[in-house]
Design a protein around this motif. Sequence first.
Motif, short mmCIF file in Angstrom:
data_model
loop_
_atom_site.label_atom_id
_atom_site.label_comp_id
_atom_site.label_asym_id
_atom_site.label_seq_id
_atom_site.Cartn_x
_atom_site.Cartn_y
_atom_site.Cartn_z
N ARG A 57 0.84 -1.21 0.00
CA ARG A 57 0.00 0.00 0.00
C ARG A 57 0.86 1.25 0.00
N LYS A 58 1.95 1.21 0.77
CA LYS A 58 2.85 2.36 0.82
C LYS A 58 3.49 2.59 -0.54
N LEU A 59 3.92 1.52 -1.19
CA LEU A 59 4.50 1.65 -2.53
C LEU A 59 3.49 2.20 -3.53
N ILE A 60 2.28 1.69 -3.48
CA ILE A 60 1.24 2.16 -4.39
C ILE A 60 0.95 3.64 -4.16
N GLU A 61 0.87 4.03 -2.89
CA GLU A 61 0.62 5.43 -2.56
C GLU A 61 1.74 6.32 -3.09
N VAL A 62 2.98 5.90 -2.86
CA VAL A 62 4.12 6.67 -3.36
C VAL A 62 4.10 6.70 -4.87
N ARG A 65 10.43 2.87 -5.22
CA ARG A 65 11.30 2.13 -4.29
C ARG A 65 12.28 3.07 -3.60
N ARG A 66 12.85 4.01 -4.34
CA ARG A 66 13.76 4.98 -3.72
C ARG A 66 13.05 5.78 -2.64
N GLN A 67 11.82 6.17 -2.93
CA GLN A 67 11.06 6.99 -1.99
C GLN A 67 10.85 6.29 -0.65
N VAL A 68 10.69 4.97 -0.67
CA VAL A 68 10.45 4.24 0.59
C VAL A 68 11.72 3.58 1.12
N GLY A 69 12.86 3.86 0.47
CA GLY A 69 14.14 3.38 0.98
C GLY A 69 14.49 1.95 0.60
#
Length: 105
Positions: free
Chosen positions: A30-35, A56-60
């Motif tokens: 969900r976090k990846l989809i949101e980003v 992926r970069r955005q969530v580390g």
Amino acid sequence: MPRGGGHHAHEHEGRERSCARYEEIIAEDRKLIEVDTNIQFKIGDHAPRRTQDAARRQVGWRVDNPQTSQGKVEAIHDLAVDDQVAARVATHFLRRPSVASGRRG
């Protein structure tokens, strides 16, 4: 029949751990989809677009196509976990005159 749950209690604990891991995976997705839906990146002269690597970069997370020197070094380390592979890669790198002398390109 013994009290305390025995085999059934162990199965229940295993299911709880599995459920917790699935919940973690769903939360990560969900976090990846949101980003991914909220971030747009301009690539070259092309129109802005979303990429998996950008999300992926955005969530580390590690990316498939690293852009930074550090990301590229980490990718090489990941690929050369085996000692034989690492030795072979090091040998190839040291054959480069600029690498062997320590000069930066």
